[in-house]
Design a protein around this motif. Structure first.
Motif, PDB file in Angstrom:
ATOM      1  N   LEU A 351      -2.643  30.085 -34.837  1.00 33.20           N
ATOM      2  CA  LEU A 351      -2.921  30.235 -33.409  1.00 33.20           C
ATOM      3  C   LEU A 351      -2.037  31.316 -32.796  1.00 33.20           C
ATOM      4  CD1 LEU A 351      -4.762  29.012 -31.228  1.00 33.20           C
ATOM      5  CD2 LEU A 351      -2.882  27.487 -30.610  1.00 33.20           C
ATOM      6  N   VAL A 352      -0.814  31.449 -33.298  1.00 35.38           N
ATOM      7  CA  VAL A 352       0.090  32.495 -32.814  1.00 35.38           C
ATOM      8  C   VAL A 352      -0.426  33.866 -33.220  1.00 35.38           C
ATOM      9  CG1 VAL A 352       2.427  33.409 -32.965  1.00 35.38           C
ATOM     10  CG2 VAL A 352       2.065  30.941 -32.817  1.00 35.38           C
ATOM     11  N   VAL A 353      -1.007  33.966 -34.407  1.00 34.91           N
ATOM     12  CA  VAL A 353      -1.571  35.246 -34.858  1.00 34.91           C
ATOM     13  C   VAL A 353      -2.654  35.702 -33.889  1.00 34.91           C
ATOM     14  CG1 VAL A 353      -2.903  36.382 -36.683  1.00 34.91           C
ATOM     15  CG2 VAL A 353      -1.018  34.862 -37.279  1.00 34.91           C
ATOM     16  N   ARG A 455      -8.058  29.770 -24.125  1.00 29.42           N
ATOM     17  CA  ARG A 455      -8.280  31.213 -24.286  1.00 29.42           C
ATOM     18  C   ARG A 455      -7.899  31.953 -23.011  1.00 29.42           C
ATOM     19  NH1 ARG A 455     -10.654  35.257 -27.099  1.00 29.42           N
ATOM     20  NH2 ARG A 455     -11.441  33.971 -28.804  1.00 29.42           N
ATOM     21  N   GLN A 456      -8.230  31.409 -21.859  1.00 26.41           N
ATOM     22  CA  GLN A 456      -7.880  32.050 -20.591  1.00 26.41           C
ATOM     23  C   GLN A 456      -6.364  32.154 -20.443  1.00 26.41           C
ATOM     24  OE1 GLN A 456      -9.053  29.806 -17.141  1.00 26.41           O
ATOM     25  NE2 GLN A 456      -8.513  31.427 -15.682  1.00 26.41           N
ATOM     26  N   ALA A 457      -5.657  31.061 -20.745  1.00 29.91           N
ATOM     27  CA  ALA A 457      -4.194  31.058 -20.634  1.00 29.91           C
ATOM     28  C   ALA A 457      -3.567  32.019 -21.630  1.00 29.91           C
ATOM     29  CB  ALA A 457      -3.666  29.644 -20.863  1.00 29.91           C
ATOM     30  N   MET A 458      -4.136  32.098 -22.821  1.00 29.49           N
ATOM     31  CA  MET A 458      -3.629  32.999 -23.846  1.00 29.49           C
ATOM     32  C   MET A 458      -3.759  34.460 -23.399  1.00 29.49           C
ATOM     33  SD  MET A 458      -4.843  33.165 -27.843  1.00 29.49           S
ATOM     34  CE  MET A 458      -4.333  31.494 -28.209  1.00 29.49           C
ATOM     35  N   ALA A 696     -11.090  30.949 -33.334  1.00 27.44           N
ATOM     36  CA  ALA A 696     -12.471  30.965 -33.827  1.00 27.44           C
ATOM     37  C   ALA A 696     -12.874  29.582 -34.339  1.00 27.44           C
ATOM     38  CB  ALA A 696     -12.623  32.009 -34.931  1.00 27.44           C
ATOM     39  N   GLN A 697     -11.984  28.919 -35.061  1.00 36.53           N
ATOM     40  CA  GLN A 697     -12.277  27.579 -35.575  1.00 36.53           C
ATOM     41  C   GLN A 697     -12.427  26.584 -34.438  1.00 36.53           C
ATOM     42  OE1 GLN A 697      -8.816  27.293 -38.051  1.00 36.53           O
ATOM     43  NE2 GLN A 697      -9.878  27.981 -39.898  1.00 36.53           N
ATOM     44  N   LEU A 698     -11.549  26.679 -33.445  1.00 39.98           N
ATOM     45  CA  LEU A 698     -11.622  25.767 -32.307  1.00 39.98           C
ATOM     46  C   LEU A 698     -12.899  25.990 -31.504  1.00 39.98           C
ATOM     47  CD1 LEU A 698      -7.907  25.999 -31.129  1.00 39.98           C
ATOM     48  CD2 LEU A 698      -9.012  23.956 -32.064  1.00 39.98           C
ATOM     49  N   GLU A 699     -13.217  27.240 -31.258  1.00 37.42           N
ATOM     50  CA  GLU A 699     -14.401  27.541 -30.451  1.00 37.42           C
ATOM     51  C   GLU A 699     -15.693  27.229 -31.212  1.00 37.42           C
ATOM     52  OE1 GLU A 699     -12.543  30.950 -27.495  1.00 37.42           O
ATOM     53  OE2 GLU A 699     -13.420  31.567 -29.403  1.00 37.42           O
ATOM     54  N   SER A 702     -16.064  23.550 -30.971  1.00 40.84           N
ATOM     55  CA  SER A 702     -16.435  23.226 -29.591  1.00 40.84           C
ATOM     56  C   SER A 702     -17.908  23.518 -29.343  1.00 40.84           C
ATOM     57  CB  SER A 702     -15.566  24.037 -28.624  1.00 40.84           C
ATOM     58  OG  SER A 702     -16.022  23.909 -27.299  1.00 40.84           O
ATOM     59  N   ALA A 703     -18.381  24.670 -29.844  1.00 38.14           N
ATOM     60  CA  ALA A 703     -19.774  25.061 -29.614  1.00 38.14           C
ATOM     61  C   ALA A 703     -20.753  24.109 -30.310  1.00 38.14           C
ATOM     62  CB  ALA A 703     -20.000  26.486 -30.111  1.00 38.14           C
ATOM     63  N   SER A 704     -20.354  23.624 -31.489  1.00 45.00           N
ATOM     64  CA  SER A 704     -21.243  22.723 -32.247  1.00 45.00           C
ATOM     65  C   SER A 704     -20.991  21.262 -31.932  1.00 45.00           C
ATOM     66  CB  SER A 704     -21.062  22.956 -33.747  1.00 45.00           C
ATOM     67  OG  SER A 704     -19.731  22.632 -34.137  1.00 45.00           O
ATOM     68  N   ASP A 705     -19.929  20.999 -31.136  1.00 48.76           N
ATOM     69  CA  ASP A 705     -19.521  19.623 -30.829  1.00 48.76           C
ATOM     70  C   ASP A 705     -19.278  18.823 -32.112  1.00 48.76           C
ATOM     71  OD1 ASP A 705     -18.795  17.595 -29.087  1.00 48.76           O
ATOM     72  OD2 ASP A 705     -20.809  16.720 -29.065  1.00 48.76           O
ATOM     73  N   ASN A 706     -18.676  19.517 -33.101  1.00 50.41           N
ATOM     74  CA  ASN A 706     -18.373  18.879 -34.389  1.00 50.41           C
ATOM     75  C   ASN A 706     -16.959  19.277 -34.792  1.00 50.41           C
ATOM     76  OD1 ASN A 706     -18.203  17.873 -36.952  1.00 50.41           O
ATOM     77  ND2 ASN A 706     -19.997  18.957 -37.743  1.00 50.41           N
ATOM     78  N   TYR A 707     -16.048  18.310 -34.706  1.00 52.24           N
ATOM     79  CA  TYR A 707     -14.631  18.597 -34.945  1.00 52.24           C
ATOM     80  C   TYR A 707     -14.130  17.991 -36.259  1.00 52.24           C
ATOM     81  CZ  TYR A 707     -15.116  19.474 -29.945  1.00 52.24           C
ATOM     82  OH  TYR A 707     -15.540  19.942 -28.725  1.00 52.24           O
ATOM     83  N   THR A 708     -15.058  17.538 -37.097  1.00 50.02           N
ATOM     84  CA  THR A 708     -14.667  16.775 -38.282  1.00 50.02           C
ATOM     85  C   THR A 708     -13.876  17.583 -39.298  1.00 50.02           C
ATOM     86  OG1 THR A 708     -16.827  17.257 -39.278  1.00 50.02           O
ATOM     87  CG2 THR A 708     -16.604  15.179 -38.051  1.00 50.02           C
ATOM     88  N   GLU A 709     -14.083  18.900 -39.339  1.00 47.28           N
ATOM     89  CA  GLU A 709     -13.410  19.708 -40.356  1.00 47.28           C
ATOM     90  C   GLU A 709     -12.015  20.162 -39.932  1.00 47.28           C
ATOM     91  OE1 GLU A 709     -15.597  23.002 -41.801  1.00 47.28           O
ATOM     92  OE2 GLU A 709     -17.050  21.789 -42.907  1.00 47.28           O
ATOM     93  N   LEU A 710     -11.628  19.954 -38.683  1.00 47.66           N
ATOM     94  CA  LEU A 710     -10.393  20.538 -38.175  1.00 47.66           C
ATOM     95  C   LEU A 710      -9.148  19.983 -38.881  1.00 47.66           C
ATOM     96  CD1 LEU A 710     -11.032  20.846 -34.324  1.00 47.66           C
ATOM     97  CD2 LEU A 710     -11.400  22.524 -36.147  1.00 47.66           C
TER      98      LEU A 710
END
Length: 877
Positions: A351-353, A455-458, A696-699, A702-710
């Motif tokens: 995330l820092v990258v 993303r906005q805060a970043m 990219a992974q978070l978004e 979020s777009a697919s509403d599927n967080y199982t792989e995180l």
């Protein structure tokens, strides 16, 4: 004589079976060997690995089928397998007779007061190149036969965690070739505990390392407790290095079988976790174990009533120099011709990258606009998890011209009685911060809203820190002759140059006044004073305690302070800041501890109240103006210099508040809100695991509403980060650094220790002299240290993170530092003698050593022969 076995499910630690890792696992066998060789180990027993084998037997084929389907190329696969196996295991019956055997062994144990530790002891761990450290679970909260049995099942289940499955796959170790025994031991409710290495695990150096925290040593192993570090000579046991830290929290045995995280009392925060006598006893115990085992050991210990209890011992499997080649691939041949450098001590978090790449766009925009040199390393390259930076090739003369014009524009603003920062930059900062606050989602908002805000805060953080930050300094081009010019003007007055900028009003000074005011409120109430002595902040805000008027008043004032400064997170030049450091809102004990530092002092005798400092400044200014008289040219010059010097300090502190504290605080809290939401969703384990994911992974999730792989993606990234951090990375790649433009006749300034070892030479940074005891802080964090009034703070560098406690210190000594940074400015503003750039103060000065700091000439005298400890009058230059 060995104890006769009581059950096939119980192995006594003094039996021959207990020495066999195939029966009781590596950990239990090691403990049995320790006991056999005379080490003091807690009483206990082992549940052999065949009990685990009997437990899983009904589902063995199904488990094998699930594990066979694990795809090493799919990070989620191991965790999906783990969930499936956990469901199976939860329904399996406990082997018949095990419950009775455990009940028989624990019936005579005073578990109500002692408690029991239930530890994993796998048959395949502590291997050369495969330590399995942290792969399996252990528990410290068992109190009776029933909880021991439940925790035994939990330990068995940990053989099939996602991390363990993935680790065995990477090490090419068959899942079926290992098994899980369990070690049950009396819990030592330790005064202190930790880990001993009989050889340095980092590079193989023959020396003893001891990492120890107050309370239970498991906090050291897990990394959840702050630990002191000591290095001892292997032969003489002489302590060669001490790193005593501020210990905010400790782990202790709870009253109902829990392991409680409790605050360290204020009087123990800065004291060593072990006395010299205890340190020697621990080192000798480790040396005995090393000699009996025949190899170097990694040893866990607990100290209770000056008795060293050994909890575990295993061979050190690390320490050889990592020979992994640091391969660099170049997508653009022209880039290899540039000089790329890195300053990181660890690999970069994903995330820092992402933030750094957004930052690079802002840096380039800033340099293109201002020509400012500080942002010129705007090109970024990720190599083996490490970030490198290089400067975009530009025309040096064009940059010089651009920078000159930028400062000339700023100078024109000053001649009008304002600054470019006030007129142009600050309004933009305030508007952006208003926008980010207005769009801030609630803590329980939908995850897509939290990720969008992140993303906005970043983006705002990158723009503020790496573009507007450098534009802000128009007109403040460094002028090394300014002090000399001031001295020429002041010469005919009674004023002292350093008094001209004392006690200014800015966000940092206002914060310090708030902290001192809150401390005065606490000191006026006995109950509040006792709360701060014990650092029992839970009771401070506990429901029902607000009925007392002084507590209500404190809560209201603290809340008002946090409304302004709650986003503070330590970021700023010279700070020991890390991206994962919390804001004050996230960790209120940071400002509460700072208040506590003032509570324990005689506030009336501090002599650094802003009213006193302001009066000295106003008196000095009146004196200079009187001496100038009607000399209009000289008065104009003085007023412009005074305006510039005054507002340089004000803008330095105010911009830090808006750009770094407020902006980065909003960014950090946005990360935390998203992390907490993902934890609630059950998709990552801790809020900070979000750092191992990229935008990219978070978004995408979020777009697919599927967080199982995180969770699996974070776990895989964490493992990659750990391996990359071990690489022996070069300081630069590409071409060698350019030669410095330096006149050969210029002499290097005198820095470091004198030949006789009695004087440290550095850069004078704030006038005056002071003699007192050193408070040496080797390993810094963004949390201010616990200091006493008159301590001389000695550390490598510091920034705005520690400024709130500056009024307490007698002097400041830094290994590094610059005269334009926050620490130097605030030291001068408070009249604190300061010497920077000593190179080796933290190595040559011992904690509690008597020293004299002369901030006028830039020297630190070690072990001075003095009759009086305290401040002298400011010295003349």
């Amino acid at each position: 004589m060995p104890t006769a076995p009581t059950s096939p499910f119980i192995v006594e630690l003094d039996s021959s079976q207990a020495l066999d890792p195939a029966i009781v696992g590596s950990k239990a066998a090691s403990v049995a060997d320790l006991a056999k060789n005379g080490a003091t180990v807690p009483p206990g027993f082992a549940i052999p690995a065949n009990a685990f084998d009997a437990f899983i037997e009904p589902a063995k084929s199904k488990i094998a089928e699930i594990l066979a389907e694990v795809d090493s190329g799919n990070p989620a696969s191991a965790f999906e397998a783990s969930d499936a196996i956990a469901t199976i295991l939860s329904s399996l019956p406990t082997p018949i007779g095990l419950a009775e055997a455990i009940a028989s062994k624990t019936s005579n144990t005073d578990t109500a007061t002692k408690g029991l530790a239930v530890r994993s002891s796998a048959t395949t761990e502590d291997l050369e190149g495969a330590s399995f450290a942290g792969m399996y679970d252990s528990f410290l909260d068992a109190t009776n036969a029933q909880t021991v049995l439940q925790r035994t099942r939990d330990v068995w289940a940990s053989y099939y965690t996602g991390r363990a499955i993935s680790y065995r796959q990477r090490q090419n170790i068959s899942h079926e070739n290992g098994s899980m025994a369990v070690l049950v031991m009396d819990l030592i409710n330790a005064d202190a505990g930790g880990v001993i290495f009989t050889r340095d695990p980092r590079d193989g150096t023959d020396q003893i390392l001891i990492n120890v925290a107050l309370g239970l040593g498991e906090g050291v192993v897990s990394g959840d407790a702050t630990a002191d570090s000591f290095t001892l000579n292997s032969d003489t046991h002489e302590t060669t290095n001490r790193d005593v830290k501020d210990k905010a929290w400790m782990f202790v045995q709870g009253t109902a079988g829990s392991t409680d995280r409790v605050p360290v009392p204020s009087d123990k925060r800065s004291s060593p976790a072990l006395t010299d006598k205890q340190l020697l006893a621990v080192a000798k115990a480790a040396k005995t174990i090393k000699n009996s085992s025949g190899n170097d050991r990694d040893i866990e210990f607990a100290l209770k009533d000056n008795i060293v209890h050994i909890l575990q011992s295993r061979p050190i499997t690390t320490g050889a120099k990592n020979e992994t080649e640091f391969l660099v691939e170049w997508d653009n041949p022209e880039h290899e011709k540039l000089h790329w450098q890195t300053g990181g001590k660890t690999a970069s978090l994903p995330l820092v990258v992402d933030y750094v790449y957004i930052q690079s766009v802002a840096e380039k925009r800033s340099v293109d606009y201002t020509g400012q040199y500080m942002g010129r390393m705007d090109m970024k390259k990720l190599v083996n998890g490490w970030l490198y930076s290089a400067a975009t090739p530009r025309d040096p003369e064009e940059l010089k011209s651009r920078l000159f014009k930028h400062h000339l524009m700023g100078r024109r603003y000053m001649e009008k009685g304002t600054t470019y920062y006030y007129e142009t930059i600050e309004p933009v900062l305030l508007k952006n911060l208003d926008d980010i606050v207005l769009s801030r989602p609630a803590d329980n908002a939908p995850i897509p809203d939290l990720i969008a805000h992140l993303r906005q805060a970043m983006t705002i953080a990158a723009d503020h820190m790496n573009d507007l930050h450098w534009r802000a300094w128009a007109g403040f081009k460094p002028d090394h002759n300014q002090t000399k010019q001031f001295e020429e003007i002041v010469e005919n007055s009674d004023a002292v140059v350093t008094d001209l900028t004392l006690g200014l009003d800015h966000t940092t000074s206002r914060l310090t006044k708030r902290l001192i005011g809150l401390a005065e409120l606490v000191k006026g109430d006995q109950w509040l004073t006792e709360v701060f002595d014990a650092r029992d902040y839970k009771s401070l805000f506990a429901r029902g305690n607000g009925k007392r008027s002084e507590v209500r008043k404190f809560r209201a004032r603290f809340k008002a302070m946090m409304k302004i400064w709650g986003c503070r997170n330590g970021l700023g030049y010279g700070a020991a800041w890390k991206p994962t450091d919390p804001s004050w809102n996230m960790k209120p004990e940071i400002p509460l501890d700072s208040i506590g530092s003032f509570v324990r002092q005689d506030l009336e005798s501090l002599g650094r109240s802003h009213n006193e400092l302001r009066q000295r400044r106003e008196l000095a200014i009146r004196s200079v103006r009187k001496s100038i008289g009607r000399n209009r040219k000289l008065r104009k010059k003085f007023e412009l210099m005074l305006f510039r010097a005054t507002h340089h300090i004000k803008i330095m502190e105010n911009h830090n508040y808006l750009i770094e504290q407020r902006t980065f605080g909003e960014y950090r809290e946005s990360i935390n809100r998203a992390g907490l939401a993902l934890v609630r969703e059950g998709t990552i384990d801790t809020p900070d695991d979000i750092y191992y994911l990229n935008l990219a992974q978070l978004e995408s999730a979020s777009a697919s509403d599927n967080y199982t792989e995180l969770r699996s993606l974070a776990s895989q990234a964490k493992e990659a980060w750990t391996e990359n951090s071990k690489l022996d990375r070069p300081d630069f790649i590409g071409t060698k650094p350019p030669e410095k433009d330096k006149d050969k006749d210029d002499e290097e300034p005198l820095r470091g220790i004198s030949e006789d070892g009695q004087t440290l030479h550095g850069e004078p940074s704030s006038n005056g002299a002071f003699t007192g005891t050193a408070r040496v802080v080797i390993t810094r964090t963004s949390t201010p240290p616990n200091v006493k009034k008159g301590d001389i703070l000695v550390t490598d560098n510091t920034g705005p993170d520690w400024v709130p406690i500056f009024p307490l210190i007698g002097a400041l000594v830094l290994d590094k530092g610059d005269n334009f940074q926050h620490a130097s400015l605030i030291a001068r503003e408070y009249g604190i003698p300061c010497v920077i750039q000593t190179k080796e103060a933290t190595k040559k000065i011992a904690d509690a050593q008597l020293i004299t700091v002369n901030g006028t000439v830039g020297t630190v005298t070690l072990n001075p022969m003095v009759h009086k400890i305290g401040r002298t009058q400011p010295l003349s230059s």
